[in-house]
Design a protein around this motif. Structure first.
Motif, PDB file in Angstrom:
ATOM      1  N   ALA A  87       2.138   5.843 -10.462  1.00  0.00           N
ATOM      2  CA  ALA A  87       0.675   5.376 -10.368  1.00  0.00           C
ATOM      3  C   ALA A  87       0.147   4.246 -10.930  1.00  0.00           C
ATOM      4  CB  ALA A  87      -0.376   6.307 -10.294  1.00  0.00           C
TER       5      ALA A  87
ATOM      6  N   LEU B 211       0.911   8.075  -2.668  1.00  0.00           N
ATOM      7  CA  LEU B 211       1.698   8.864  -3.368  1.00  0.00           C
ATOM      8  C   LEU B 211       1.309  10.394  -3.244  1.00  0.00           C
ATOM      9  CD1 LEU B 211       2.482   7.530  -7.125  1.00  0.00           C
ATOM     10  CD2 LEU B 211       2.806  10.142  -6.244  1.00  0.00           C
TER      11      LEU B 211
ATOM     12  N   CYS C 117      -6.169   5.042 -10.000  1.00  0.00           N
ATOM     13  CA  CYS C 117      -6.356   4.562  -8.792  1.00  0.00           C
ATOM     14  C   CYS C 117      -6.981   5.797  -8.013  1.00  0.00           C
ATOM     15  CB  CYS C 117      -4.868   4.488  -8.022  1.00  0.00           C
ATOM     16  SG  CYS C 117      -3.860   5.901  -7.816  1.00  0.00           S
TER      17      CYS C 117
ATOM     18  N   ARG D 278       0.858  -1.275  -0.116  1.00  0.00           N
ATOM     19  CA  ARG D 278      -0.203  -0.100   0.096  1.00  0.00           C
ATOM     20  C   ARG D 278       0.699   1.333   0.067  1.00  0.00           C
ATOM     21  NH1 ARG D 278      -5.023  -1.386   1.114  1.00  0.00           N
ATOM     22  NH2 ARG D 278      -5.669   0.750   2.305  1.00  0.00           N
ATOM     23  N   VAL D 279       0.746   2.020  -1.037  1.00  0.00           N
ATOM     24  CA  VAL D 279       1.783   3.241  -1.359  1.00  0.00           C
ATOM     25  C   VAL D 279       0.876   4.343  -1.079  1.00  0.00           C
ATOM     26  CG1 VAL D 279       3.215   4.282  -2.553  1.00  0.00           C
ATOM     27  CG2 VAL D 279       3.442   1.851  -2.453  1.00  0.00           C
TER      28      VAL D 279
ATOM     29  N   HIS E 240       5.259   8.135  -0.761  1.00  0.00           N
ATOM     30  CA  HIS E 240       6.238   8.337  -2.104  1.00  0.00           C
ATOM     31  C   HIS E 240       5.911   9.909  -2.026  1.00  0.00           C
ATOM     32  CE1 HIS E 240       7.639   7.886  -6.369  1.00  0.00           C
ATOM     33  NE2 HIS E 240       7.277   9.089  -6.028  1.00  0.00           N
TER      34      HIS E 240
ATOM     35  N   TYR F   7      11.933   1.065  -3.092  1.00  0.00           N
ATOM     36  CA  TYR F   7      10.843   0.859  -2.128  1.00  0.00           C
ATOM     37  C   TYR F   7      11.317  -0.320  -1.350  1.00  0.00           C
ATOM     38  CZ  TYR F   7       7.141   3.732  -4.565  1.00  0.00           C
ATOM     39  OH  TYR F   7       6.544   4.576  -5.107  1.00  0.00           O
TER      40      TYR F   7
ATOM     41  N   HIS G 213       0.015  -3.545  -6.917  1.00  0.00           N
ATOM     42  CA  HIS G 213       0.145  -2.643  -5.568  1.00  0.00           C
ATOM     43  C   HIS G 213      -1.051  -2.011  -5.535  1.00  0.00           C
ATOM     44  CE1 HIS G 213       4.163  -4.482  -5.041  1.00  0.00           C
ATOM     45  NE2 HIS G 213       4.320  -3.873  -6.072  1.00  0.00           N
TER      46      HIS G 213
ATOM     47  N   PRO H  23      -0.819   3.233   4.582  1.00  0.00           N
ATOM     48  CA  PRO H  23       0.365   2.818   3.780  1.00  0.00           C
ATOM     49  C   PRO H  23       1.340   2.179   4.376  1.00  0.00           C
ATOM     50  CG  PRO H  23       0.417   5.131   4.231  1.00  0.00           C
ATOM     51  CD  PRO H  23      -0.689   4.750   4.757  1.00  0.00           C
TER      52      PRO H  23
ATOM     53  N   PRO I 202      -1.971   1.970  -4.725  1.00  0.00           N
ATOM     54  CA  PRO I 202      -1.610   2.969  -4.501  1.00  0.00           C
ATOM     55  C   PRO I 202      -2.738   4.159  -4.130  1.00  0.00           C
ATOM     56  CG  PRO I 202      -1.540   2.795  -6.922  1.00  0.00           C
ATOM     57  CD  PRO I 202      -1.981   1.610  -5.958  1.00  0.00           C
TER      58      PRO I 202
ATOM     59  N   LEU J 297       2.436   0.897 -10.248  1.00  0.00           N
ATOM     60  CA  LEU J 297       2.378   0.434  -9.225  1.00  0.00           C
ATOM     61  C   LEU J 297       0.835  -0.636  -9.247  1.00  0.00           C
ATOM     62  CD1 LEU J 297       2.780   3.369  -6.604  1.00  0.00           C
ATOM     63  CD2 LEU J 297       4.044   1.140  -6.816  1.00  0.00           C
TER      64      LEU J 297
END
Length: 375
Positions: free
Chosen positions: A25, A5, A55, A2-3, A93, A363, A33, A89, A35, A28
Motif C-alpha cells: 500500500a 488490496l 490509504c 486504482r487498486v 490484489h 500489474y 496510485h 478498481p 489503493p 502504491l
C-alpha cells in the motif's frame, strides 16, 4: 491506477502477510496510485482505517482461528462487495487469499476486473496443524482461488514449485522486500548484546511466531551448548509450552521497529527452525543486519541462504544439525564477520521500493493481457 488490496491480515497484526500488504500500500501511494485496503476487523484493529496505513482501510467482520486466536478469519458480506464497487478498481490484489480473498476473487470476476493473487502462507499446513486435518481441502480451495486469478505471484522457488505441482496455472515469482536501512549492521548495540549474552561468548537468536509449525523446540540442543546464550523474540500459542521446554532460553516477547533491529544486529548467529516457510522474512532481516543464518534446507530459505557463504542450510527437523551449525559458526569472529558481510550484500538492494516496482510490472502485464484480449 486504482487498486483494491484485499488482505487476510493487516496492521496492527504482526505477521508477514500484514507487513507485506502494508508495504505494498505504501509503495502504491508513493508511485501515485490510489489503493484501498480491505481487511478483517478484530483484535486491536480499528473499525475503519489504520493508524499506520497510508490509504483508506475498510474492515470486515472476523472470528478467531480455533487454537490460534491471534489469527482472524474474515466473515465477508455486503461490506466487501460495497467497498469494491465503490472504489471502482482497475485491478484487485489478493494478499494470501483464502476466505476474504476467495469472496473478493468472485466479486472481481463479476465486475470483470483483473486480479492478481499473492501466495504467502502454506494454508494446507495450517489446516492440518490447527484444525486436525483438512490439508487436501485447503489446497482445493487455494487452487480454485488462484486458478481464477489472472496471475499468481509466489515468493520463492519452492513456493512456485509447490503451486505448480498442485495444478495452479500462471504462476510467477515475486520476492519480498526488506528495509535495509532499518535492518543494518550499524544497529549493533554492544551494551544490549552484553546484557543479552549474560557472560556467554556467543549470542544466538530466533525471531518469529511461537507456534507449532515453527519447530522452535529444536533450539533445545543449541541452547545447551557451552558458552552459548539463546534468545527468542516473538509470541504465539506455543509461548507458554516453549518457556517450560526450553529453560535455558531467554524469551523476550514481541519486539518491533528499531528495538527489533538492534536485537537482530546484536546477534552473533540467527537461527530459524520452521520448515514450512514460503519465504521467511526474518531470515532476510537477519541477513540485512549482517548476521550469519542457520535455517532448514526447505521452503523459502533455500532461495535466501547461500550455503557456506551467507549461512548454513541444515536438515529440517534435526535439532542436532542446528546445534552443529551453530557450533561451527561459533568457531571464530572472523568467520562470522565474513558470512555476515556476504549476507548483507546478498539482500541490501532488495528494498521494498525495488520489489514494489517489480509488482507494478506484474500489474501492467496483467492489464496489458486483458486489453489485448478485449481488442
Amino acid at each position: 491506477m486504482r487498486v483494491a488490496l484485499v488482505t487476510e491480515s493487516f496492521p496492527p497484526d504482526v505477521n508477514g502477510v500484514a507487513h507485506c500488504a502494508l508495504e505494498t500500500a505504501r509503495h502504491l501511494v508513493r508511485r501515485g496510485h490510489d489503493p484501498l485496503v480491505i481487511a478483517p476487523l478484530g483484535g486491536a484493529a480499528p473499525a475503519s482505517g489504520t493508524q499506520e496505513s497510508p490509504c483508506p482501510v475498510v474492515r470486515v467482520p472476523s472470528m478467531p482461528l480455533p487454537g490460534y486466536p491471534q489469527v482472524r478469519i474474515a466473515l465477508p458480506g455486503r461490506r466487501l462487495s460495497a467497498a469494491l464497487a465503490g472504489h471502482r478498481p482497475d485491478l484487485v490484489h489478493l494478499a494470501s487469499p483464502f476466505v476474504l480473498g476467495a469472496r473478493a476473487m468472485a466479486a472481481a470476476t463479476r465486475l470483470r476486473v483483473p486480479a492478481i493473487a499473492v501466495y504467502q502462507t502454506d494454508l494446507g499446513r495450517y489446516a492440518r496443524t490447527y484444525l486436525g486435518g483438512g490439508g487436501a481441502a485447503a489446497w482445493r480451495r487455494i487452487k480454485a482461488v488462484h486458478a481464477a486469478a489472472d496471475r499468481t505471484l509466489a515468493p520463492s522457488g519452492a513456493a512456485l514449485r509447490d503451486l505448480t505441482e498442485h495444478g495452479v496455472p500462471r504462476v510467477h515469482l515475486w520476492p519480498r522486500g526488506v528495509d535495509s536501512e532499518r535492518f543494518h549492521p550499524g544497529r549493533r548495540d554492544t551494551v544490549l548484546r552484553s546484557s543479552l549474552a549474560a557472560g556467554r561468548e556467543l549470542l544466538v537468536g530466533y525471531v518469529g511466531r511461537l507456534a507449532p509449525e515453527k519447530d522452535v523446540r529444536l533450539l533445545a540442543e543449541t541452547s545447551r551448548l557451552p558458552g552459548v546464550r539463546t534468545v527468542v523474540v516473538g509470541d504465539g500459542p506455543s509461548a507458554a509450552g516453549l518457556r517450560t521446554a526450553l529453560p535455558e532460553v531467554r524469551f523476550m516477547g514481541r519486539r518491533t521497529g528499531d528495538e527489533l533491529a538492534r536485537i537482530y544486529a546484536s546477534l552473533d548467529v540467527f537461527v530459524h527452525t520452521g520448515p514450512y516457510e514460503t519465504f521467511c522474512q526474518t531470515v532476510q532481516e537477519a541477513m540485512a543486519s549482517g548476521v550469519p543464518v542457520v535455517a532448514p534446507r526447505a521452503g523459502g530459505p533455500i532461495d535466501l541462504v547461500d550455503h557456506g557463504r551467507t549461512g548454513l542450510l541444515v536438515t529440517p527437523g534435526d535439532g542436532a544439525a542446528f546445534r552443529d551449525a551453530v557450533r561451527f559458526l561459533g568457531g571464530g569472529a572472523e568467520l562470522r564477520a565474513r558470512y555476515g558481510a556476504a549476507a548483507r550484500g546478498a539482500v541490501a538492494e532488495r528494498t521494498w521500493a525495488a520489489v514494489g516496482d517489480l509488482l507494478l510490472a506484474h500489474y501492467e502485464a496483467v492489464l496489458g493481457d486483458r486489453m489485448a484480449v478485449a481488442a
